[in-house]
Design an enzyme around this catalytic site. Structure first.
Site: not given
Ligand code: M6R
Length: 617
Positions: A2, A27, A74, A100-101, A490, A494, A497, A513, A612
């Site tokens: 948010c 956000r 969000w 937010n929260g 990773e 990616k 996501e 395995h 984000k």
């Molecule tokens: O801001 P941060 O590095 O603490 O965020 C951690 C994760 O939320 C962040 O890396 C998330 O996994 C991303 N969407 C990865 O692309």
């Protein structure tokens, strides 16, 4: 998650807030809304969808007010509906609020407020705050010795609240005023020229001012057109510290790129240069990290490092583990921040903690930091956002200097974390047994990384063609060993996501395995091929896939020669020092995911369900 933008000044608040919300949209982007004070009342506009939809709706209204609050959401409590979008109004119309929260005791507060005649129009936890402030406002005397009435009503409300919040509040009975407060959710005051802004992220402020005050947990700010005061919940005055934001506005803009993710992938050579600038020792054999505030003697006492993080940052921790153990021979433990805080792990007496966070605001990582500090451990942060909560609460740390990362999928922040990890491994290795000559070779290898990253990026058109051929598959495996295993994780993250394709990362030899059962013509494997002793082992894993008709995309250093016909697709990366290999291997997996997502017409910068920065548990 948010985003909040509030404004008190002389300009049209709605215009300024919508510009700020656009910068904060990464956000959260389920719905958006704003409220402005005008003509003695509150005008609220809100809608499901993106900020662009809000802007369109707002354009049709006469929004001339010069004080306002706004939000991009969000969803946590309550579905994505107009009614659940922020701002929320108290049922007597006396308070508008964005939040937010998460308010954990909202059910109890709601019950109480229903007995007092307040009504609820949404399913959110937030609405109780608006009504509870209205309740206190109605009871608050005009001239209280405790200070301004509006501020007091917010303050008294927050004394009853359990959970986390960053809030901004307006009341038509108190025109040209705004009260904001934070606990566990970031909030920043921008001090401009005859205007004040409040925002959950500096990127919403930088186009109007570079002077900011980072609010701390438990602080409230009361803004009027003539100035602001900073207080704690128990009424102590605080002298504000005004910091300067160093980001330029255009750093957070798209320029000629179609997506922030692509822009940030291509910014990696620069981000890598920034991460290493001024951090190699004068003799060219080690690194320097002044911000850690630890001497070589302090490091001698450390018998274990504990790294915690979430998501992509956690993958960087795994690379740090490999490099530190390999070069410095010091044990490293890596934990998900969200698990560490609850599992009460037994810890060595002389452990040193590191948290890794791009945003510096991830709630689980922040909680892990606080837990480590509570237990008496020193905790360092590797962080990109200057002045963020984690950066401020850590005992020391290393700033990444990667510049603003707007794309929800982390790219340049990750490779910058990898570079810092490899430099840190060198730093401690040189305090232990790594020789001067090996240190010099290591430094020379890292210094080449930005140029090698530029060369790796030249493969983009070739990777795009591969992506077009493979975008139709719905399952992928990513396989790598040792320092390339985290890059396999990773790569899979990616792809998941941003393209919503099911993908799994595995150590290449583990594939047989279990995951090998997935292999068919419909499940391609992306292999991260190393040089050296494990090359032949990885080739054997590739043969096992080929024998089962699996398709193979190989990402391999220039100089390795794969058996003819083994890989269906080959993406090469420049040969490099072993400590730099994870960085260079990351670039093709980022590009592959990006181009596959684009081919599938996915919204790369705003993937579904994500935000984000995850500031709720
Ligand atoms: O801001 P941060 O590095 O603490 O965020 C951690 C994760 O939320 C962040 O890396 C998330 O996994 C991303 N969407 C990865 O692309």
């Amino acid at each position: 998650m948010c985003g909040i933008v509030g404004y008190v000044g002389r300009q049209r608040a709605a215009t300024i807030m919508i510009e700020g919300l656009k910068r904060l949209e990464y956000r959260g982007y389920d719905s958006a809304g704003l409220a402005v004070l005008q003509n003695g009342g509150l005008t609220v506009v809100k809608t499901v969808g993106r900020v662009a939809a809000l802007a369109k709706l707002a354009a049709g209204k006469k929004l001339s007010g010069t004080s306002g609050i706004s939000h991009t959401r969000w969803a946590t409590h309550g579905g994505v509906t107009d009614a659940n979008a922020h701002p929320h109004l108290s049922s007597d119309g006396q308070v508008a609020l964005v939040h937010n929260g998460v308010i954990e005791n909202y059910v109890a507060i709601k019950k109480f407020l229903l007995t007092k005649g307040y009504n609820f129009a949404s399913e959110t936890d937030t609405e109780v705050l608006a009504n509870l402030i209205a309740y206190h406002l109605a009871k608050e005397p005009e001239n209280s010795p405790e200070g301004p009435r509006f501020l007091n009503a917010v303050r008294k409300t927050l004394l009853h609240v359990e959970g986390t919040y960053g809030i901004a509040v307006l009341s038509p009975a108190h025109p040209d005023q705004l009260v904001a407060a934070r606990k566990g959710s970031p909030l920043i005051l921008g001090v401009g020229d005859q205007e004040y802004l409040i925002a959950s992220d500096v990127s919403a402020l930088v186009s109007r001012t570079q002077n900011v005050v980072y609010l701390k947990d438990g602080e409230l700010v009361h803004i009027t057109t003539g100035g602001f005061t900073l207080n704690t919940l128990d009424l102590a005055d605080i002298s504000p510290v005004i910091d300067k934001v160093t980001w330029a506005v255009d750093e957070a803009e798209l320029g000629d790129y179609p997506h922030f993710m692509l822009k940030e992938i291509f910014e990696q050579p620069q981000a890598l240069e920034n991460a290493m600038r001024g951090r190699f020792s004068a003799d060219g054999s080690s690194a320097n990290f002044g911000g850690l505030n630890l001497t070589a003697a302090d490091f001698r006492q450390i018998d274990r490092f504990v790294f915690t993080s979430c998501g992509t940052g956690w993958h960087a921790c795994l690379v740090a583990e490999h490099l530190i153990e390999r070069y410095a021979r010091i044990p490293v433990e890596v934990d998900y921040a969200s698990e560490f805080r609850y599992r009460n792990a037994p810890l060595d007496r002389n452990a040193l903690f590191f948290v890794v966070s791009q945003s510096g605001e991830t709630i689980d990582t922040l909680a892990a930091l606080r837990e480590a500090k509570r237990k008496g451990y020193k905790c360092m942060a590797i962080c990109n956002v200057v002045g963020s909560t984690i950066a401020r609460e850590a005992d020391g740390g290393i700033y990444q200097h990667a510049g603003p990362e707007i794309g929800v999928a982390s790219t340049k922040a990750f490779t910058s974390q990898l570079l810092i990890s490899s430099m840190f491994a060198l730093y401690v290795a040189r305090m232990r047994d790594l020789s001067f000559a090996d240190g010099v070779e290591y430094v020379a290898g890292l210094r080449r990384v930005p140029d090698l990253a530029r060369r790796a990026l030249e493969q983009a058109p070739h990777i795009r063609e591969i992506a077009l051929r493979y975008a139709r598959f719905n399952d992928f495996l990513f396989l790598g060993r040792l320092s390339l295993f985290p890059i396999a994780l990773e790569g899979a993250l990616k792809l998941k996501e941003i393209s919503y394709i099911h993908a799994e990362g595995y150590p290449a030899a583990e594939m047989k395995h279990g995951p090998i059962a997935l292999i068919s013509e419909q499940c391609p494997s992306v292999f991260l091929v190393p040089k050296g002793e494990l090359f032949n082992k990885v080739v054997s894993s590739m043969q096992e896939i080929k024998a089962r008709k699996g398709l193979i995309i190989a990402i391999a250093p220039d100089s390795v020669e794969l058996p003819e016909g083994l890989a269906d697709e080959l993406i090469t990366i420049p040969d490099c020092h072993e400590a730099a290999l994870p960085i260079l291997a990351t670039i093709p997996v980022q590009l592959l995911s990006y181009y596959i997502a684009v081919a599938r017409k996915c919204d790369v910068d705003k993937p579904r369900n994500l935000a984000k920065s995850v500031t709720v548990e």
